[in-house]
Design a protein around this motif. Structure first.
Motif, PDB file in Angstrom:
ATOM      1  N   ASP A  55       0.813  -1.221   0.000  1.00 56.87           N
ATOM      2  CA  ASP A  55       0.000   0.000   0.000  1.00 56.87           C
ATOM      3  C   ASP A  55       0.844   1.268   0.000  1.00 56.87           C
ATOM      4  O   ASP A  55       0.313   2.375   0.076  1.00 56.87           O
ATOM      5  CB  ASP A  55      -0.982  -0.010   1.185  1.00 56.87           C
ATOM      6  CG  ASP A  55      -2.080  -1.052   1.004  1.00 56.87           C
ATOM      7  OD1 ASP A  55      -2.336  -1.444  -0.161  1.00 56.87           O
ATOM      8  OD2 ASP A  55      -2.690  -1.481   2.003  1.00 56.87           O
ATOM      9  N   HIS A  88      -2.676   3.530  -5.409  1.00 61.12           N
ATOM     10  CA  HIS A  88      -3.690   2.568  -5.873  1.00 61.12           C
ATOM     11  C   HIS A  88      -5.072   3.089  -5.537  1.00 61.12           C
ATOM     12  O   HIS A  88      -5.224   3.998  -4.709  1.00 61.12           O
ATOM     13  CB  HIS A  88      -3.476   1.208  -5.191  1.00 61.12           C
ATOM     14  CG  HIS A  88      -3.674   1.250  -3.693  1.00 61.12           C
ATOM     15  ND1 HIS A  88      -2.719   1.758  -2.827  1.00 61.12           N
ATOM     16  CD2 HIS A  88      -4.718   0.880  -2.905  1.00 61.12           C
ATOM     17  CE1 HIS A  88      -3.170   1.691  -1.595  1.00 61.12           C
ATOM     18  NE2 HIS A  88      -4.389   1.169  -1.597  1.00 61.12           N
ATOM     19  N   ASP A 139      -8.658   1.322  -4.005  1.00 62.00           N
ATOM     20  CA  ASP A 139      -8.938   0.087  -3.292  1.00 62.00           C
ATOM     21  C   ASP A 139      -9.851  -0.837  -4.099  1.00 62.00           C
ATOM     22  O   ASP A 139     -10.854  -0.406  -4.673  1.00 62.00           O
ATOM     23  CB  ASP A 139      -9.603   0.379  -1.935  1.00 62.00           C
ATOM     24  CG  ASP A 139      -8.598   0.872  -0.895  1.00 62.00           C
ATOM     25  OD1 ASP A 139      -7.372   0.750  -1.139  1.00 62.00           O
ATOM     26  OD2 ASP A 139      -9.033   1.362   0.168  1.00 62.00           O
ATOM     27  N   HIS A 151      -4.352   6.608  -3.678  1.00 60.14           N
ATOM     28  CA  HIS A 151      -3.650   6.881  -2.421  1.00 60.14           C
ATOM     29  C   HIS A 151      -2.565   5.862  -2.162  1.00 60.14           C
ATOM     30  O   HIS A 151      -2.608   4.746  -2.691  1.00 60.14           O
ATOM     31  CB  HIS A 151      -4.655   6.878  -1.246  1.00 60.14           C
ATOM     32  CG  HIS A 151      -5.324   5.551  -1.048  1.00 60.14           C
ATOM     33  ND1 HIS A 151      -6.313   5.084  -1.894  1.00 60.14           N
ATOM     34  CD2 HIS A 151      -5.133   4.570  -0.127  1.00 60.14           C
ATOM     35  CE1 HIS A 151      -6.708   3.889  -1.494  1.00 60.14           C
ATOM     36  NE2 HIS A 151      -6.005   3.536  -0.424  1.00 60.14           N
TER      37      HIS A 151
END
Ligand code: SIN
Ligand code: FE
Length: 293
Positions: free
Chosen positions: A133, A137, A139, A251
């Protein structure tokens, strides 16, 4: 890229003007930031602020408030287990209060989903690129298709050592989609049914879920995109709260430790402007429906 709110209470009453501002900002892909909205822990709960509390294999501790179920923790005494559940339940309910007061328009359709507690330092975590993360990306979850529903999340930094949580926030969803869609193949016929039969998905993966997962993976796999995509740094100090629809906002979490997060899901029909939903943007760009009516 972000909008500030000066609330200090989880059940704060917002004026009509603030509510209107909040829903527009959220739906156009901004991060809503509440610098003075803290979630306080009692002395017993402070003891949970240790990475040792999480099971080694999982980065997050998960909690389902509707089933009162906790997972991803190391062995805890019954008493500690109950106490941790209670803390997560309190955060779930505080978050629910906040979103209901801020987005009364959503309230009747809002579904409360998982609560998570993230006690592991983000910058130390080593994982495969798909699980990383720290890469920009949107979600999308391989085993939990959401058939077009929005992912609305409330985050709160509960770090006791003055450490910010640091994110990168990228370009608008439509730009991400325009860039990556041309390389994505249609879902393989029969693949959704097969994934379901093999119990690799918790519900049927709609074409929407296929495209979102491909966007997620392709963004993360593209090193050049990670470096060169338009982006800015957002810092969330301890004692601050923020809200974003993370299916839409590009994010990446770069560093930080000790976060509480509450997920809600929301059908697109509950939005003020449904055309801004990733589902509707992808349908428009691809010229086809991506979920069943
Ligand atoms: C993510 O949703 O990608 C991670 C957010 C965070 O842990 O700060
Ligand atoms: Fe994410």
């Amino acid at each position: 890229m972000h909008q500030l709110f000066n609330a200090t209470q989880w059940d704060e009453n917002f004026s009509d003007a603030i509510q209107a501002q909040a829903i527009s900002a959220l739906e156009t892909g901004h991060v809503l930031l509440f610098p003075a909205l803290a979630f306080s822990l009692n002395a017993n709960e402070m003891a949970f602020l240790s990475p040792q509390i999480a099971d080694k294999r999982s980065k997050n501790i998960g909690y389902h408030s509707t089933q009162n179920k906790l997972w991803g923790v190391q062995q805890l005494t019954d008493e500690k287990h109950a106490e941790l559940k209670k803390m997560m339940r309190r955060f779930a309910s505080a978050s629910f209060d906040l979103v209901k007061h801020l987005f009364p328009h959503y309230a009747p359709k809002l579904q409360i989903a998982r609560t998570s507690f993230r006690p592991v330092q983000v910058s130390h975590r080593k994982t495969s690129y798909r699980k990383d993360d720290k890469r920009l990306h949107v979600d999308a979850f391989p085993s939990s298709p959401n058939q077009g529903k929005r992912i609305l999340r409330v985050f709160c930094n509960i770090n006791p050592h003055q450490e910010d949580r640091v994110w990168r926030v990228g370009e608008p969803f439509e730009h991400v989609a325009e860039r990556f869609l041309p390389g994505i193949k249609k879902p393989f016929p029969g693949s959704a049914a097969l994934l379901r039969i093999l119990k690799m998905t918790k519900s049927r993966r709609a074409p929407y879920d296929h495209y979102m997962l491909e966007l997620h993976n392709r963004m993360k796999a593209d090193e050049r995109y990670q470096r060169e995509a338009p982006q800015e740094i957002l810092r969330f100090p301890p004692g601050s709260t923020w809200i974003a629809q993370t299916d839409q906002v590009s994010h990446a979490a770069m560093s930080g430790q000790y976060l509480l997060e509450q997920t809600f899901s929301l059908p697109v029909c509950a939005m003020q402007n449904e055309a801004l939903a990733p589902l509707r943007v992808l349908e428009r760009l691809l010229g086809r429906r991506l979920v069943r009516r």
